[in-house]
Design a protein around this motif. Sequence first.
Motif, PDB file in Angstrom:
ATOM      1  N   LYS A  17      95.651   6.522   3.146  1.00  0.00           N
ATOM      2  CA  LYS A  17      96.253   6.546   4.487  1.00  0.00           C
ATOM      3  C   LYS A  17      95.250   6.981   5.550  1.00  0.00           C
ATOM      4  O   LYS A  17      95.598   7.155   6.704  1.00  0.00           O
ATOM      5  N   GLU A  18      93.989   7.126   5.149  1.00  0.00           N
ATOM      6  CA  GLU A  18      92.944   7.509   6.088  1.00  0.00           C
ATOM      7  C   GLU A  18      91.862   6.429   6.087  1.00  0.00           C
ATOM      8  O   GLU A  18      92.128   5.315   5.651  1.00  0.00           O
ATOM      9  N   ALA A  19      90.673   6.762   6.561  1.00  0.00           N
ATOM     10  CA  ALA A  19      89.614   5.757   6.699  1.00  0.00           C
ATOM     11  C   ALA A  19      88.373   6.132   5.914  1.00  0.00           C
ATOM     12  O   ALA A  19      88.131   7.308   5.635  1.00  0.00           O
ATOM     13  N   GLY A  20      87.608   5.113   5.584  1.00  0.00           N
ATOM     14  CA  GLY A  20      86.291   5.276   4.997  1.00  0.00           C
ATOM     15  C   GLY A  20      85.287   4.635   5.935  1.00  0.00           C
ATOM     16  O   GLY A  20      85.596   4.369   7.096  1.00  0.00           O
ATOM     17  N   ASN A  21      84.090   4.370   5.423  1.00  0.00           N
ATOM     18  CA  ASN A  21      83.109   3.698   6.257  1.00  0.00           C
ATOM     19  C   ASN A  21      82.193   2.834   5.403  1.00  0.00           C
ATOM     20  O   ASN A  21      82.104   3.025   4.189  1.00  0.00           O
ATOM     21  N   ILE A  22      81.565   1.872   6.075  1.00  0.00           N
ATOM     22  CA  ILE A  22      80.604   0.991   5.407  1.00  0.00           C
ATOM     23  C   ILE A  22      79.349   0.877   6.264  1.00  0.00           C
ATOM     24  O   ILE A  22      79.398   1.039   7.484  1.00  0.00           O
ATOM     25  N   GLU A  23      78.248   0.582   5.578  1.00  0.00           N
ATOM     26  CA  GLU A  23      76.980   0.285   6.230  1.00  0.00           C
ATOM     27  C   GLU A  23      76.365  -0.895   5.497  1.00  0.00           C
ATOM     28  O   GLU A  23      76.201  -0.864   4.288  1.00  0.00           O
ATOM     29  N   ALA A  24      76.051  -1.936   6.258  1.00  0.00           N
ATOM     30  CA  ALA A  24      75.408  -3.127   5.696  1.00  0.00           C
ATOM     31  C   ALA A  24      74.474  -3.680   6.761  1.00  0.00           C
ATOM     32  O   ALA A  24      74.912  -4.387   7.664  1.00  0.00           O
ATOM     33  N   ASN A  38     100.800  -1.380   6.460  1.00  0.00           N
ATOM     34  CA  ASN A  38     101.199   0.028   6.399  1.00  0.00           C
ATOM     35  C   ASN A  38     100.038   0.997   6.250  1.00  0.00           C
ATOM     36  O   ASN A  38     100.197   2.083   5.714  1.00  0.00           O
ATOM     37  N   GLY A  39      98.876   0.607   6.723  1.00  0.00           N
ATOM     38  CA  GLY A  39      97.732   1.497   6.730  1.00  0.00           C
ATOM     39  C   GLY A  39      97.523   2.061   8.119  1.00  0.00           C
ATOM     40  O   GLY A  39      98.260   1.763   9.052  1.00  0.00           O
ATOM     41  N   PRO A  40      96.490   2.885   8.274  1.00  0.00           N
ATOM     42  CA  PRO A  40      96.241   3.504   9.584  1.00  0.00           C
ATOM     43  C   PRO A  40      95.618   2.563  10.613  1.00  0.00           C
ATOM     44  O   PRO A  40      95.625   2.867  11.802  1.00  0.00           O
ATOM     45  N   GLY A  41      95.062   1.430  10.181  1.00  0.00           N
ATOM     46  CA  GLY A  41      94.484   0.479  11.121  1.00  0.00           C
ATOM     47  C   GLY A  41      93.264   1.016  11.854  1.00  0.00           C
ATOM     48  O   GLY A  41      93.035   0.690  13.006  1.00  0.00           O
ATOM     49  N   ILE A  42      92.454   1.808  11.166  1.00  0.00           N
ATOM     50  CA  ILE A  42      91.242   2.383  11.767  1.00  0.00           C
ATOM     51  C   ILE A  42      90.053   1.492  11.423  1.00  0.00           C
ATOM     52  O   ILE A  42      89.867   1.107  10.273  1.00  0.00           O
ATOM     53  N   GLY A  43      89.249   1.172  12.423  1.00  0.00           N
ATOM     54  CA  GLY A  43      88.070   0.334  12.168  1.00  0.00           C
ATOM     55  C   GLY A  43      88.474  -1.066  11.761  1.00  0.00           C
ATOM     56  O   GLY A  43      89.448  -1.622  12.249  1.00  0.00           O
ATOM     57  N   THR A  44      87.732  -1.626  10.830  1.00  0.00           N
ATOM     58  CA  THR A  44      88.032  -2.968  10.353  1.00  0.00           C
ATOM     59  C   THR A  44      88.610  -2.885   8.941  1.00  0.00           C
ATOM     60  O   THR A  44      88.836  -1.806   8.409  1.00  0.00           O
ATOM     61  N   ASN A  45      88.866  -4.031   8.352  1.00  0.00           N
ATOM     62  CA  ASN A  45      89.471  -4.072   7.025  1.00  0.00           C
ATOM     63  C   ASN A  45      88.989  -5.333   6.306  1.00  0.00           C
ATOM     64  O   ASN A  45      88.383  -6.209   6.918  1.00  0.00           O
ATOM     65  N   PRO A  46      89.254  -5.440   5.018  1.00  0.00           N
ATOM     66  CA  PRO A  46      88.775  -6.601   4.265  1.00  0.00           C
ATOM     67  C   PRO A  46      89.269  -7.938   4.815  1.00  0.00           C
ATOM     68  O   PRO A  46      88.532  -8.936   4.786  1.00  0.00           O
ATOM     69  N   ASP A  47      90.479  -7.969   5.344  1.00  0.00           N
ATOM     70  CA  ASP A  47      91.036  -9.218   5.872  1.00  0.00           C
ATOM     71  C   ASP A  47      90.232  -9.693   7.075  1.00  0.00           C
ATOM     72  O   ASP A  47      89.875 -10.869   7.176  1.00  0.00           O
ATOM     73  N   GLU A  48      89.940  -8.773   8.005  1.00  0.00           N
ATOM     74  CA  GLU A  48      89.139  -9.125   9.175  1.00  0.00           C
ATOM     75  C   GLU A  48      87.705  -9.467   8.777  1.00  0.00           C
ATOM     76  O   GLU A  48      87.101 -10.362   9.347  1.00  0.00           O
ATOM     77  N   MET A  49      87.173  -8.750   7.796  1.00  0.00           N
ATOM     78  CA  MET A  49      85.793  -8.998   7.380  1.00  0.00           C
ATOM     79  C   MET A  49      85.648 -10.362   6.714  1.00  0.00           C
ATOM     80  O   MET A  49      84.655 -11.062   6.930  1.00  0.00           O
ATOM     81  N   LEU A  50      86.633 -10.763   5.914  1.00  0.00           N
ATOM     82  CA  LEU A  50      86.591 -12.093   5.304  1.00  0.00           C
ATOM     83  C   LEU A  50      86.672 -13.168   6.386  1.00  0.00           C
ATOM     84  O   LEU A  50      85.913 -14.140   6.373  1.00  0.00           O
ATOM     85  N   LEU A  51      87.575 -12.971   7.341  1.00  0.00           N
ATOM     86  CA  LEU A  51      87.688 -13.910   8.454  1.00  0.00           C
ATOM     87  C   LEU A  51      86.390 -13.939   9.254  1.00  0.00           C
ATOM     88  O   LEU A  51      85.897 -15.007   9.628  1.00  0.00           O
TER      89      LEU A  51
END
Length: 149
Positions: A17-24, A38-51
């Motif tokens: 229910k919280e956020a993590g981070n990525i670096e690439a 039903n998540g917090p909607g912080i930053g981006t997510n796999p769905d947006e990243m795939l798109l």
Amino acid sequence: MAEHRFHLKAHWPHSSKEAGNIEAGNLVTQISIPAEMNGPGIGTNPDEMLLGAASTCYIITLAVMLEYKKLEKVDLTMESEGIVEVSAGGTPTYKKIIHRPLLTLKSDATDEDIAIAHKLAAKAEGSCMISRALKGNVDITSEITVIRA
């Protein structure tokens, strides 16, 4: 044969229910479960990243193909939509991506130029490595618009 390697570091120190981070490379951002799921909607997510991967691969591939064919563009913009279906059991499945490129050619572009642009825009989808990786799993379509400036 050349081989290119890309690396990503992910860190998820909290609950789901919280956020993590990525670096690439140049991409440094927070990640979380999308608010729609039903998540917090912080930053981006796999769905947006795939798109984002599919969209950027497509538009870059199209730009390269236009340059190769020496078809001069005034502008190239695109909107893309990702459709995720959630089963009755709650399992999400990425079903479809729709790209809507808008290619603007010079005002003196011929009808033949416009026809070539349409063909290249259709061909770019199958030439993009992300689209090829998703083939058979995600339906990817393009709604192409080519206009004169």
